[in-house]
Design an enzyme around this catalytic site. Structure first.
Site, PDB file in Angstrom:
ATOM      1  N   LYS A  55      53.634  -4.337  20.579  1.00 17.48           N
ATOM      2  CA  LYS A  55      54.008  -4.152  19.036  1.00 17.48           C
ATOM      3  C   LYS A  55      55.431  -3.635  19.659  1.00 17.48           C
ATOM      4  O   LYS A  55      54.829  -2.543  21.402  1.00 17.48           O
ATOM      5  CB  LYS A  55      53.668  -3.386  17.883  1.00 17.48           C
ATOM      6  CG  LYS A  55      52.901  -2.100  18.468  1.00 17.48           C
ATOM      7  CD  LYS A  55      53.657  -0.890  18.449  1.00 17.48           C
ATOM      8  CE  LYS A  55      52.498   0.507  18.869  1.00 17.48           C
ATOM      9  NZ  LYS A  55      53.482   1.278  19.626  1.00 17.48           N
ATOM     10  N   ASP A  87      47.285   1.992  13.963  1.00 16.38           N
ATOM     11  CA  ASP A  87      47.787   0.375  14.162  1.00 16.38           C
ATOM     12  C   ASP A  87      47.427  -0.370  13.963  1.00 16.38           C
ATOM     13  O   ASP A  87      48.218  -1.377  13.530  1.00 16.38           O
ATOM     14  CB  ASP A  87      48.399   1.000  15.751  1.00 16.38           C
ATOM     15  CG  ASP A  87      49.640   1.637  15.713  1.00 16.38           C
ATOM     16  OD1 ASP A  87      49.955   2.707  14.907  1.00 16.38           O
ATOM     17  OD2 ASP A  87      49.694   1.868  17.159  1.00 16.38           O
TER      18      ASP A  87
HETATM   19  O1  C5P Z   1      44.396   5.946  14.872  1.00 16.12           O
HETATM   20  P1  C5P Z   1      44.441   6.655  16.497  1.00 16.12           P
HETATM   21  O2  C5P Z   1      42.997   5.700  16.865  1.00 16.12           O
HETATM   22  O3  C5P Z   1      45.376   5.255  17.187  1.00 16.12           O
HETATM   23  O4  C5P Z   1      45.264   7.478  16.757  1.00 16.12           O
HETATM   24  C1  C5P Z   1      45.435   7.864  17.470  1.00 16.12           C
HETATM   25  C2  C5P Z   1      45.526   9.544  17.395  1.00 16.12           C
HETATM   26  O5  C5P Z   1      47.230  10.011  17.386  1.00 16.12           O
HETATM   27  C3  C5P Z   1      45.003  10.370  16.780  1.00 16.12           C
HETATM   28  O6  C5P Z   1      44.186  10.924  17.176  1.00 16.12           O
HETATM   29  C4  C5P Z   1      46.438  11.199  16.450  1.00 16.12           C
HETATM   30  O7  C5P Z   1      46.277  12.542  17.214  1.00 16.12           O
HETATM   31  C5  C5P Z   1      47.455  10.830  16.812  1.00 16.12           C
HETATM   32  N1  C5P Z   1      47.814  10.135  15.397  1.00 16.12           N
HETATM   33  C6  C5P Z   1      48.826  10.827  14.976  1.00 16.12           C
HETATM   34  N2  C5P Z   1      49.602  10.248  13.580  1.00 16.12           N
HETATM   35  C7  C5P Z   1      49.450   8.998  13.500  1.00 16.12           C
HETATM   36  C8  C5P Z   1      48.850   7.923  14.034  1.00 16.12           C
HETATM   37  C9  C5P Z   1      48.072   8.448  14.687  1.00 16.12           C
HETATM   38  O8  C5P Z   1      48.556  11.726  14.064  1.00 16.12           O
HETATM   39  N3  C5P Z   1      50.215   8.489  12.024  1.00 16.12           N
END
Ligand code: C5P
Length: 328
Positions: free
Chosen positions: A16, A150
């Protein structure tokens, strides 16, 4: 319930690009509320899954192409376990035998291109099919969101406005035609949590202009936009990422690298997600390929300064609109 498949299930897992990324709030769970336009690319990993017998054996993962690091960091086994947990065991439930997963990794890893999340969405869907199991769409989305912010985007097709932590999706008509996209991913680790932490620590935060650009683009893509019109908006889009200043602070080498890339290409350069992938838009794939050749030459003659542990990944691709062949 149809019982387990005997032939491997194959899924393409697209990358993406965030054309916009506005941070609109900090949540009590530590995550951030987003307003972001995501588009899927024709650049895609390929995942195949095959049942390997009955209980007692564990799921396996074999990866070719880019190194995804230790297996415990890979979201494919995690997604298969989550799917198994959601199906549950017991009378009336389909059997969920262990799966042999084979992942051909062509999307750069930890790059801001969503490759790991896309692999997870493909694994979740593929595992359910391999077992002949089903979950309703709401439950699927819940399981996907539990794996990563995501992942829900990759559980449907086409461009989307992504809100909340990543779980609120509004699918958009998208782009007519096939705009070319050049992706340049420097060989540096830019950890997403570090970028968000720097964003939180900055006194200024987002100033609202990115949110406005994002809302405007979402509205335009809701009606459908031509490739030419999308490219005409590249200047606005390249600065429509609230995480850009934080990513440049986390990896200061991106500043001269991006400046040199701008000089070589003479076009606005955006950042996808929390980076470090930099992108440029072109009216066609052919033009993006020519630009890739220019960047390759500029890396060799050091017009673009070296950054990180080796040369960058340079990939020309297009926005995936649903019907074309999967290629880079
Ligand atoms: O959900 P994911 O593991 O992909 O997120 C990785 C990091 O990105 C999280 O630990 C957080 O620090 C940050 N994040 C966030 N808000 C989101 C997506 C990701 O703060 N909407």
């Amino acid at each position: 319930m149809t019982g387990p498949h005997l032939t491997p299930i194959v899924r393409f897992a697209p990358a993406k690009l965030n054309l916009t990324l506005a941070i609109v709030g900090r949540r009590s769970d530590g995550f951030h509320d987003l307003h972001s336009v995501f588009v899927p690319l024709t650049l895609a990993d390929r995942l195949s899954l095959a049942p390997i017998g009955t209980d007692g054996l564990a799921d396996t993962l074999y990866v070719t192409g880019f190194d995804t690091g230790p297996p415990e960091d890979n979201l494919v086994p995690r997604a298969i376990s989550a799917a198994r947990g959601a199906v549950g065991a017991g009378p009336g439930r389909p059997a969920t035998p262990p799966l042999a997963a084979r992942l051909e990794k062509v999307i750069p890893v930890a790059a801001g291109l969503g490759g790991g999340s896309s692999d997870a969405a493909a694994a979740l869907d593929g595992a359910l099919e391999a077992w002949g199991a089903d979950l309703d769409s709401e439950r699927r989305l819940q399981v996907g969101a539990s794996i990563g912010s995501d992942v829900p985007f990759f559980m449907g097709d086409g461009p989307a406005l992504v809100e909340g932590r990543g779980e609120r999706l509004t699918r958009l008509t998208g782009v007519h035609g096939h705009p070319g996209i050049l992706l340049v991913t420097p060989n540096v680790a830019v950890r997403t949590p570090d970028v968000y932490a720097v964003f939180d620590g900055a006194t200024a935060g987002g100033d609202g202009s990115v949110r406005m650009s994002s809302a405007h683009l979402a509205q335009e893509l809701g009606n459908g936009l031509s490739a030419t019109d999308l490219v005409a908006r590249a200047g606005v889009l390249a600065s429509a990422n609230d995480l850009l200043p934080a990513a440049l602070l986390v990896e200061p080498g991106l500043v001269p690298f991006r400046r040199a890339l701008t000089r070589v290409l003479g076009r606005p350069i955006g950042l996808s997600g929390s980076g470090p992938t930099l992108w440029t838009l072109y009216p066609s794939l052919g033009e993006a390929r020519s630009a890739a050749a220019l960047v390759e030459a500029a890396i060799v003659d050091r017009t673009i300064p070296p950054l990180g542990a080796g040369p960058p990944s340079i990939i020309a691709t297009t926005i995936h609109t649903g019907h074309e062949e999967r290629t880079t």
